[in-house]
Design a protein around this motif. Structure first.
Motif, mmCIF file in Angstrom:
data_model
loop_
_atom_site.group_PDB
_atom_site.id
_atom_site.type_symbol
_atom_site.label_atom_id
_atom_site.label_comp_id
_atom_site.label_asym_id
_atom_site.label_seq_id
_atom_site.Cartn_x
_atom_site.Cartn_y
_atom_site.Cartn_z
ATOM 1 N N TYR A 31 -8.157 9.275 -7.163
ATOM 2 C CA TYR A 31 -6.932 9.934 -6.692
ATOM 3 C C TYR A 31 -7.080 11.453 -6.806
ATOM 4 N N THR B 251 0.835 -1.193 0.000
ATOM 5 C CA THR B 251 0.000 0.000 0.000
ATOM 6 C C THR B 251 0.873 1.248 0.000
ATOM 7 N N ASP C 243 0.937 4.085 -2.864
ATOM 8 C CA ASP C 243 0.722 5.505 -2.582
ATOM 9 C C ASP C 243 1.858 6.351 -3.136
ATOM 10 N N TRP D 295 1.458 6.573 -6.865
ATOM 11 C CA TRP D 295 0.395 7.509 -7.272
ATOM 12 C C TRP D 295 0.841 8.949 -7.036
ATOM 13 N N ASP D 296 1.536 9.187 -5.938
ATOM 14 C CA ASP D 296 2.025 10.542 -5.666
ATOM 15 C C ASP D 296 3.023 10.984 -6.735
#
Length: 126
Positions: free
Chosen positions: A68, A12, A16, A19-20
């Motif tokens: 997102y 996870t 994250d 995605w950031d």
């Protein structure tokens, strides 16, 4: 916590961070496109470059999950940076992306397209 729970937590965090990174890439590309368009005269090659940057921004955004939220960008950090510098910063953020993940299979095309845009921006003196 069990080993399975710990592994899920690590995955996870990795997701994250991915995605950031992609969100930051999309934001940098938006800023780069804005800089290019600001300097583009009618029928200028800069218009084509600006369109190309927007298309690659859309490509980066399409890799993000639907829910997102893009991170806020500190405009002061980006002030004074040229379109070429913003494109190079976006490309640098792609380097650690896990291209082997099924949901990021198109990230290698993103890198290729970014490198093409960097070359074109250099040629146009951006």
């Amino acid at each position: 916590t069990s080993p399975t729970e710990r592994n899920h937590h690590v995955n996870t965090l990795t997701a994250d961070d991915t995605w950031d990174r992609l969100g930051s890439i999309a934001q940098l590309l938006h800023q780069a496109a804005t800089r290019v368009w600001e300097g583009a005269e009618p029928d200028s090659p800069l218009q084509s470059l600006g369109l190309g940057v927007y298309l690659v921004q859309a490509q980066a955004s399409s890799l993000l999950p639907e829910d997102y939220q893009l991170p806020d960008v500190d405009q002061e950090d980006l002030e004074g940076q040229s379109a070429l510098q913003l494109l190079a910063a976006a490309e640098e953020l792609t380097r650690p992306l896990p291209a082997h993940r099924p949901d990021l299979v198109n990230s290698s095309q993103l890198v290729v397209d970014l490198c093409d845009l960097i070359r074109e921006a250099r040629d146009l003196g951006c």
